[in-house]
Each structure stands twice: as C-alpha cells, then as structure tokens.
Design a protein around this motif. Structure first.
Motif, PDB file in Angstrom:
ATOM      1  N   GLY A   1      49.794  38.021  39.294  1.00 38.79           N
ATOM      2  CA  GLY A   1      48.792  39.011  38.928  1.00 38.79           C
ATOM      3  C   GLY A   1      47.440  38.777  39.582  1.00 38.79           C
ATOM      4  N   VAL A   2      47.261  37.595  40.181  1.00 40.51           N
ATOM      5  CA  VAL A   2      46.017  37.272  40.882  1.00 40.51           C
ATOM      6  C   VAL A   2      46.288  37.162  42.381  1.00 40.51           C
ATOM      7  CG1 VAL A   2      44.179  35.549  41.181  1.00 40.51           C
ATOM      8  CG2 VAL A   2      45.010  36.112  38.881  1.00 40.51           C
TER       9      VAL A   2
ATOM     10  N   ASP B   1      44.137  36.819  35.218  1.00 42.66           N
ATOM     11  CA  ASP B   1      44.260  38.232  34.846  1.00 42.66           C
ATOM     12  C   ASP B   1      44.627  38.405  33.376  1.00 42.66           C
ATOM     13  OD1 ASP B   1      46.904  37.258  35.188  1.00 42.66           O
ATOM     14  OD2 ASP B   1      47.642  39.281  35.605  1.00 42.66           O
ATOM     15  N   SER B   2      44.708  37.297  32.628  1.00 44.17           N
ATOM     16  CA  SER B   2      45.112  37.392  31.215  1.00 44.17           C
ATOM     17  C   SER B   2      44.099  36.691  30.316  1.00 44.17           C
ATOM     18  CB  SER B   2      46.486  36.744  31.007  1.00 44.17           C
ATOM     19  OG  SER B   2      46.359  35.332  31.085  1.00 44.17           O
TER      20      SER B   2
ATOM     21  N   LEU C   1      37.759  37.152  35.440  1.00 45.57           N
ATOM     22  CA  LEU C   1      38.862  38.099  35.281  1.00 45.57           C
ATOM     23  C   LEU C   1      38.934  39.003  36.501  1.00 45.57           C
ATOM     24  CD1 LEU C   1      41.057  39.423  33.397  1.00 45.57           C
ATOM     25  CD2 LEU C   1      39.246  40.977  32.650  1.00 45.57           C
ATOM     26  N   VAL C   2      40.123  39.135  37.072  1.00 45.37           N
ATOM     27  CA  VAL C   2      40.346  40.133  38.116  1.00 45.37           C
ATOM     28  C   VAL C   2      41.111  41.303  37.497  1.00 45.37           C
ATOM     29  CG1 VAL C   2      40.192  38.640  40.152  1.00 45.37           C
ATOM     30  CG2 VAL C   2      42.375  38.846  38.936  1.00 45.37           C
ATOM     31  N   LYS C   3      40.875  42.493  38.037  1.00 49.15           N
ATOM     32  CA  LYS C   3      41.482  43.710  37.483  1.00 49.15           C
ATOM     33  C   LYS C   3      42.886  43.967  38.019  1.00 49.15           C
ATOM     34  CE  LYS C   3      36.999  45.950  36.914  1.00 49.15           C
ATOM     35  NZ  LYS C   3      36.164  47.069  37.381  1.00 49.15           N
ATOM     36  N   THR C   4      43.426  43.024  38.791  1.00 50.92           N
ATOM     37  CA  THR C   4      44.797  43.144  39.272  1.00 50.92           C
ATOM     38  C   THR C   4      45.738  42.586  38.202  1.00 50.92           C
ATOM     39  OG1 THR C   4      44.441  41.053  40.441  1.00 50.92           O
ATOM     40  CG2 THR C   4      44.194  43.075  41.725  1.00 50.92           C
TER      41      THR C   4
ATOM     42  N   LYS D   1      47.610  41.983  35.068  1.00 48.01           N
ATOM     43  CA  LYS D   1      47.364  42.461  33.701  1.00 48.01           C
ATOM     44  C   LYS D   1      45.875  42.580  33.406  1.00 48.01           C
ATOM     45  CE  LYS D   1      51.652  40.502  31.836  1.00 48.01           C
ATOM     46  NZ  LYS D   1      52.230  39.838  33.001  1.00 48.01           N
ATOM     47  N   GLY D   2      45.057  42.498  34.452  1.00 49.36           N
ATOM     48  CA  GLY D   2      43.601  42.464  34.283  1.00 49.36           C
ATOM     49  C   GLY D   2      43.003  43.663  33.573  1.00 49.36           C
TER      50      GLY D   2
ATOM     51  N   THR E   1      43.707  43.364  29.975  1.00 51.02           N
ATOM     52  CA  THR E   1      42.908  42.270  29.427  1.00 51.02           C
ATOM     53  C   THR E   1      41.465  42.713  29.234  1.00 51.02           C
ATOM     54  OG1 THR E   1      44.352  40.665  30.500  1.00 51.02           O
ATOM     55  CG2 THR E   1      42.190  39.869  29.802  1.00 51.02           C
TER      56      THR E   1
ATOM     57  N   ASP F   1      39.300  42.240  42.420  1.00 48.81           N
ATOM     58  CA  ASP F   1      40.462  41.503  42.898  1.00 48.81           C
ATOM     59  C   ASP F   1      40.008  40.170  43.494  1.00 48.81           C
ATOM     60  OD1 ASP F   1      39.308  42.210  45.351  1.00 48.81           O
ATOM     61  OD2 ASP F   1      40.855  43.705  45.813  1.00 48.81           O
TER      62      ASP F   1
END
Length: 179
Positions: free
Chosen positions: A12-13, A128-129, A145-148, A150-151, A154, A168
């Motif tokens: 996810g990252v 991302d969680s 936190l990145v929005k990719t 599950k970001g 989250t 990202d």
C-alpha cells in the motif's frame, strides 16, 4: 553526520495491496513512482528501511522463500534506478500470535533502530494504515500517512496527533529531499 533513516511500510506504500494478500512475485506490483522515489531518496543520502506485517506466512498463503523473492525484486528494481534498499524486517505472525513485532506494536521499528544505531524520534515512518501510524507513535517517530493503499480509508479515522499526510511515496521523497 547522523544517518538519515526513513522507514516504510510495504503493501500500500511501495506496492499495490490486496485484501487477498500478495502471494507471489507476479502479484507484487510497485505503485507508480514508488521505486523511483526510493532510488531518489537513496541517491540523496537517505537510508530506506522497510517494516512490514506479513501474516500471509502464518496463514500458509506463501512461504519465506517467496517473500524473499518479492524483496529481491524490489531491491533489483531500485538498483536499476541507481538506489538501494536498506534493512527489510517483517512480522510473519498472525494477528492473534501476541508477538512484539506485529504493527501497531513497535518491535520491527525497534529492530531497525538497533540495526542502524539511530534514535527513532529522529525518523519518519510512512504507512497507509492506522496500525502503521500507531507503531510510529509508540516509539516517538514521525507518523506519515500516504493516500495510496488503504490510506484514504485511514484518513477518515482519528489519526495520531502530528500525523503528516502526503499523496504518495513520491511526494514524501520530494519533501525530504528538498528540505
């Protein structure tokens, strides 16, 4: 000069995540810009380490050799861009194992800090969680936190105080390289 260490979650990252787990090298697909971001950070003097929950091992979905092959692919892709990946630590346990390494517990982050001899309060941990952010918070690291992955889900939750949010990994890299 102190070591500049950035710690990343993996799924996810760096690569696409899947609720069905990433079970093979073929399923391990990097997110757009992620490989380049790691290489750019590396070339700019950053050490990039990875801390990743991999309960698929405990669940029998894949074995350590397969996980090692995924990480070898990651290292090779980053090397092709002129960078390198530092220490990769993973938790092979299931959520009910009661281990000290599975995020949100900070065991993997502490392993990385011990390996490099750094103070985690000086490090960013990108995930991302909520579990990623809570692991960062537990050791006074900067939660990012990145929005990719599950970001975006989250982002709708209550985040730890002082959490930084980026679109990202490439945006994180741009911020750190140009600081």
């Amino acid at each position: 000069m102190p070591l500049k260490l950035l710690i990343l979650d993996r799924d996810g990252v760096i690569n696409y995540d899947s609720d069905a787990y990433i079970k093979s090298v073929e399923e391990w697909q990097p997110l757009p810009g992620a490989i380049e971001a790691i290489a750019q950070l590396s070339k700019a003097g950053w050490t990039v380490a990875i801390a990743t929950n991999q309960s698929g091992i405990a669940r029998g979905y894949y074995d350590v050799a397969t996980l090692d092959a995924m990480h070898a692919r990651l290292r090779a892709l980053v090397a092709e861009q002129g960078g390198e990946v530092g220490l990769i630590v993973y938790c092979p346990h299931g959520p009910d194992a009661g281990c000290a390494c599975r995020k949100p517990k900070p065991g993997m982050l502490q392993t990385i800090a011990n390996h490099y001899g750094v103070d985690l309060a000086q490090c960013w941990f990108v995930g991302d969680s909520l579990g990623d952010l809570q692991a960062a918070q537990a050791v006074d690291s900067q939660p990012v936190l990145v929005k990719t992955g599950k970001g975006l889900q989250t982002l709708a939750k209550e985040l730890p105080v002082n959490t930084l949010v980026f679109d990202d990994l490439a945006a994180v890299a741009a911020e750190l390289i140009h600081k």
